[in-house]
Write an enzyme that holds these catalytic residues in place. Structure first.
Site, PDB file in Angstrom:
ATOM      1  N   GLY A 145      43.942  57.930  45.559  1.00 47.80           N
ATOM      2  CA  GLY A 145      44.001  56.949  44.465  1.00 47.80           C
ATOM      3  C   GLY A 145      44.482  57.572  43.171  1.00 47.80           C
ATOM      4  O   GLY A 145      43.958  57.297  42.100  1.00 47.80           O
ATOM      5  N   ALA A 146      45.524  58.398  43.287  1.00 43.66           N
ATOM      6  CA  ALA A 146      45.973  59.162  42.105  1.00 43.66           C
ATOM      7  C   ALA A 146      47.173  58.522  41.419  1.00 43.66           C
ATOM      8  O   ALA A 146      47.814  59.143  40.581  1.00 43.66           O
ATOM      9  CB  ALA A 146      46.286  60.603  42.503  1.00 43.66           C
ATOM     10  N   ARG A 195      47.149  56.024  39.400  1.00 38.78           N
ATOM     11  CA  ARG A 195      46.847  55.563  38.031  1.00 38.78           C
ATOM     12  C   ARG A 195      45.382  55.870  37.713  1.00 38.78           C
ATOM     13  O   ARG A 195      44.652  56.408  38.540  1.00 38.78           O
ATOM     14  CB  ARG A 195      47.115  54.061  37.894  1.00 38.78           C
ATOM     15  CG  ARG A 195      46.355  53.216  38.890  1.00 38.78           C
ATOM     16  CD  ARG A 195      46.506  51.734  38.576  1.00 38.78           C
ATOM     17  NE  ARG A 195      45.512  51.001  39.337  1.00 38.78           N
ATOM     18  CZ  ARG A 195      45.757  50.396  40.488  1.00 38.78           C
ATOM     19  NH1 ARG A 195      46.965  50.467  41.015  1.00 38.78           N
ATOM     20  NH2 ARG A 195      44.794  49.745  41.118  1.00 38.78           N
ATOM     21  N   ASP A 253      46.495  54.256  53.471  1.00 38.76           N
ATOM     22  CA  ASP A 253      45.244  53.555  53.159  1.00 38.76           C
ATOM     23  C   ASP A 253      44.084  54.445  53.614  1.00 38.76           C
ATOM     24  O   ASP A 253      43.977  54.753  54.815  1.00 38.76           O
ATOM     25  CB  ASP A 253      45.245  52.216  53.924  1.00 38.76           C
ATOM     26  CG  ASP A 253      44.046  51.355  53.590  1.00 38.76           C
ATOM     27  OD1 ASP A 253      42.987  51.904  53.214  1.00 38.76           O
ATOM     28  OD2 ASP A 253      44.163  50.124  53.717  1.00 38.76           O
ATOM     29  N   SER A 299      29.838  55.887  41.214  1.00 33.05           N
ATOM     30  CA  SER A 299      29.782  54.972  40.061  1.00 33.05           C
ATOM     31  C   SER A 299      28.338  54.823  39.632  1.00 33.05           C
ATOM     32  O   SER A 299      27.420  54.847  40.460  1.00 33.05           O
ATOM     33  CB  SER A 299      30.330  53.599  40.438  1.00 33.05           C
ATOM     34  OG  SER A 299      30.017  52.670  39.418  1.00 33.05           O
ATOM     35  N   TYR A 330      30.152  46.836  46.251  1.00 26.97           N
ATOM     36  CA  TYR A 330      30.558  48.062  45.539  1.00 26.97           C
ATOM     37  C   TYR A 330      29.358  48.996  45.351  1.00 26.97           C
ATOM     38  O   TYR A 330      29.447  50.203  45.588  1.00 26.97           O
ATOM     39  CB  TYR A 330      31.148  47.634  44.191  1.00 26.97           C
ATOM     40  CG  TYR A 330      31.730  48.724  43.332  1.00 26.97           C
ATOM     41  CD1 TYR A 330      32.957  49.295  43.631  1.00 26.97           C
ATOM     42  CD2 TYR A 330      31.067  49.155  42.180  1.00 26.97           C
ATOM     43  CE1 TYR A 330      33.511  50.271  42.814  1.00 26.97           C
ATOM     44  CE2 TYR A 330      31.611  50.134  41.359  1.00 26.97           C
ATOM     45  CZ  TYR A 330      32.834  50.690  41.679  1.00 26.97           C
ATOM     46  OH  TYR A 330      33.367  51.653  40.870  1.00 26.97           O
ATOM     47  N   LYS A 353      28.934  52.785  46.825  1.00 23.03           N
ATOM     48  CA  LYS A 353      28.793  53.932  45.916  1.00 23.03           C
ATOM     49  C   LYS A 353      27.437  54.624  46.091  1.00 23.03           C
ATOM     50  O   LYS A 353      27.338  55.848  45.946  1.00 23.03           O
ATOM     51  CB  LYS A 353      28.984  53.482  44.466  1.00 23.03           C
ATOM     52  CG  LYS A 353      30.409  53.007  44.140  1.00 23.03           C
ATOM     53  CD  LYS A 353      31.448  54.094  44.344  1.00 23.03           C
ATOM     54  CE  LYS A 353      32.821  53.703  43.799  1.00 23.03           C
ATOM     55  NZ  LYS A 353      33.836  54.742  44.017  1.00 23.03           N
ATOM     56  N   ILE A 378      34.798  53.099  32.469  1.00 26.66           N
ATOM     57  CA  ILE A 378      35.953  53.881  32.009  1.00 26.66           C
ATOM     58  C   ILE A 378      37.107  52.886  31.863  1.00 26.66           C
ATOM     59  O   ILE A 378      37.318  52.063  32.773  1.00 26.66           O
ATOM     60  CB  ILE A 378      36.347  54.948  33.074  1.00 26.66           C
ATOM     61  CG1 ILE A 378      35.137  55.808  33.520  1.00 26.66           C
ATOM     62  CG2 ILE A 378      37.508  55.818  32.588  1.00 26.66           C
ATOM     63  CD1 ILE A 378      34.560  56.734  32.493  1.00 26.66           C
TER      64      ILE A 378
HETATM   65  P1  NDP Z   1      42.204  51.947  39.472  1.00 25.56           P
HETATM   66  O1  NDP Z   1      42.116  50.568  40.028  1.00 25.56           O
HETATM   67  O2  NDP Z   1      42.882  52.161  38.183  1.00 25.56           O
HETATM   68  O3  NDP Z   1      42.895  52.909  40.554  1.00 25.56           O
HETATM   69  C1  NDP Z   1      42.503  52.883  41.892  1.00 25.56           C
HETATM   70  C2  NDP Z   1      43.368  53.820  42.700  1.00 25.56           C
HETATM   71  O4  NDP Z   1      42.911  53.768  44.061  1.00 25.56           O
HETATM   72  C3  NDP Z   1      44.831  53.443  42.713  1.00 25.56           C
HETATM   73  O5  NDP Z   1      45.596  54.631  42.713  1.00 25.56           O
HETATM   74  C4  NDP Z   1      45.004  52.731  44.046  1.00 25.56           C
HETATM   75  O6  NDP Z   1      46.301  52.879  44.592  1.00 25.56           O
HETATM   76  C5  NDP Z   1      44.022  53.511  44.909  1.00 25.56           C
HETATM   77  N1  NDP Z   1      43.567  52.774  46.081  1.00 25.56           N
HETATM   78  C6  NDP Z   1      42.918  51.590  46.126  1.00 25.56           C
HETATM   79  N2  NDP Z   1      42.647  51.255  47.393  1.00 25.56           N
HETATM   80  C7  NDP Z   1      43.140  52.251  48.177  1.00 25.56           C
HETATM   81  C8  NDP Z   1      43.166  52.482  49.562  1.00 25.56           C
HETATM   82  N3  NDP Z   1      42.623  51.627  50.442  1.00 25.56           N
HETATM   83  N4  NDP Z   1      43.751  53.614  50.025  1.00 25.56           N
HETATM   84  C9  NDP Z   1      44.303  54.497  49.161  1.00 25.56           C
HETATM   85  N5  NDP Z   1      44.300  54.340  47.830  1.00 25.56           N
HETATM   86  C10 NDP Z   1      43.731  53.220  47.344  1.00 25.56           C
HETATM   87  O7  NDP Z   1      40.707  52.483  39.472  1.00 25.56           O
HETATM   88  P2  NDP Z   1      39.955  53.573  38.552  1.00 25.56           P
HETATM   89  O8  NDP Z   1      40.858  54.671  38.201  1.00 25.56           O
HETATM   90  O9  NDP Z   1      39.215  52.865  37.509  1.00 25.56           O
HETATM   91  O10 NDP Z   1      38.861  54.066  39.602  1.00 25.56           O
HETATM   92  C11 NDP Z   1      38.942  55.278  40.312  1.00 25.56           C
HETATM   93  C12 NDP Z   1      37.588  55.541  40.958  1.00 25.56           C
HETATM   94  O11 NDP Z   1      36.593  55.599  39.946  1.00 25.56           O
HETATM   95  C13 NDP Z   1      37.147  54.442  41.924  1.00 25.56           C
HETATM   96  O12 NDP Z   1      36.496  55.025  43.036  1.00 25.56           O
HETATM   97  C14 NDP Z   1      36.173  53.642  41.103  1.00 25.56           C
HETATM   98  O13 NDP Z   1      35.233  52.982  41.907  1.00 25.56           O
HETATM   99  C15 NDP Z   1      35.533  54.731  40.265  1.00 25.56           C
HETATM  100  N6  NDP Z   1      34.900  54.253  39.054  1.00 25.56           N
HETATM  101  C16 NDP Z   1      35.621  53.621  38.074  1.00 25.56           C
HETATM  102  C17 NDP Z   1      34.976  53.169  36.918  1.00 25.56           C
HETATM  103  C18 NDP Z   1      35.703  52.457  35.840  1.00 25.56           C
HETATM  104  O14 NDP Z   1      35.017  51.878  34.984  1.00 25.56           O
HETATM  105  N7  NDP Z   1      36.996  52.471  35.784  1.00 25.56           N
HETATM  106  C19 NDP Z   1      33.535  53.363  36.740  1.00 25.56           C
HETATM  107  C20 NDP Z   1      32.887  54.058  37.812  1.00 25.56           C
HETATM  108  C21 NDP Z   1      33.554  54.480  38.911  1.00 25.56           C
HETATM  109  P3  NDP Z   1      47.307  51.640  44.781  1.00 25.56           P
HETATM  110  O15 NDP Z   1      47.418  50.963  43.476  1.00 25.56           O
HETATM  111  O16 NDP Z   1      48.560  52.283  45.213  1.00 25.56           O
HETATM  112  O17 NDP Z   1      46.682  50.732  45.799  1.00 25.56           O
END
Ligand code: NDP
Length: 246
Positions: A9-10, A12, A60, A139, A152, A156, A185
């Protein structure tokens, strides 16, 4: 020392910040993403800008075959994976009584099955090399629960149990497994929330603000470092003090 890292999930948000921070720390970083190719390429550009070396791996995390392909691609290009950051995550919010099976299953598959598939695959090489770091991104919701997020929160919270069990299983091989627990965040995952709800989330923290992806990345980079060798099975909140309660 330069290591081979995979960050899921890198493309963004928090994952992007983690990938760049690990590259800045001198590691070669595989940038995992599922659908956002252009965004993932932006992460790769940011890695180059800090003088690092990156690789895009699409798949995925909730699909075993994809995970296997992603790791094989990284091993072919960079060698065995030494650092794994299980960051990919999604939300599909809804009150429990009306939550669909699909929304329950999709969130568990991405946020809990995914980290397990990735950790199990990464551990093969780590066990052989007798060195490794796995950092899961949990989380605060996994600790406190949250209305409308039973799926969720369950995933978590499960990640914390997974962290502790895996940590025990592999501790003798110099492999650490930890979870970073962010509070709110400012990233796209919160994009569907109203301005009122976002303001409410900011007020949850004694610090009275949301965190930033780079603040989470700093904690992950530390737990992934040589310096964190004696820290395993732990849960590290990066939440402006929310988890203190009160
Ligand atoms: P974003 O929605 O900004 O980014 C999520 C990332 O995960 C994207 O790169 C997306 O890729 C990827 N992704 C989603 N589903 C899949 C999948 N099935 N397989 C591979 N990649 C996947 O989320 P955040 O940066 O906010 O969150 C990152 C982590 O931090 C998550 O685990 C979230 O639960 C956790 N978190 C976030 C908080 C917040 O407030 N933001 C708070 C607490 C925890 P693509 O777009 O290509 O699908």
């Amino acid at each position: 020392m330069s290591r081979v890292a995979v960050v899921t999930g890198a493309s963004r948000g928090i994952g992007q910040a983690i990938a760049v921070a690990l590259a800045e720390a001198g590691h070669r970083v595989a940038v995992g993403y599922r659908s956002g190719g252009p965004a993932a390429r932006e992460t790769l550009d940011l890695i180059s800008q800090v003088g690092g070396e990156g690789l895009l791996v699409r798949g995925d995390v909730g699909v075993r075959a994809d995970v296997d392909e992603m790791f094989t691609a990284v091993e072919d290009a960079f060698g065995p994976v030494e650092l794994l950051v299980n960051n990919a995550g999604i939300v599909r919010d809804g009150l429990a009584v009306t939550l669909s099976d699909a929304d329950w299953e999709q969130v568990l598959r991405t946020n809990l099955h995914g980290p397990f598939y990735c950790a199990r695959r990464a551990l093969r090489g780590m066990l052989r090399r007798r060195w490794g770091r796995i950092v899961n991104v949990g989380s605060i919701v996994g600790l406190l629960g949250s209305t409308g997020q039973v799926n969720y929160a369950s995933a978590k919270a499960g990640l914390i149990g997974m962290t502790r069990s895996l940590a025990r299983e592999v501790a003798g091989r110099n492999i650490t497994v930890n979870t970073v627990v962010p509070g709110p965040i400012g990233t796209e995952i919160l994009s569907e929330l109203s301005p009122e709800r976002l303001a409410e989330l900011s007020r949850m923290a004694p610090m009275n603000r949301m965190g930033t992806p780079t603040e989470v990345a700093a904690a992950v980079t530390f737990l992934a470092s040589e310096a964190a060798a004696f820290i395993t099975g732990t849960t590290l909140p990066v939440d402006g003090g929310i988890s203190m309660g009160g």
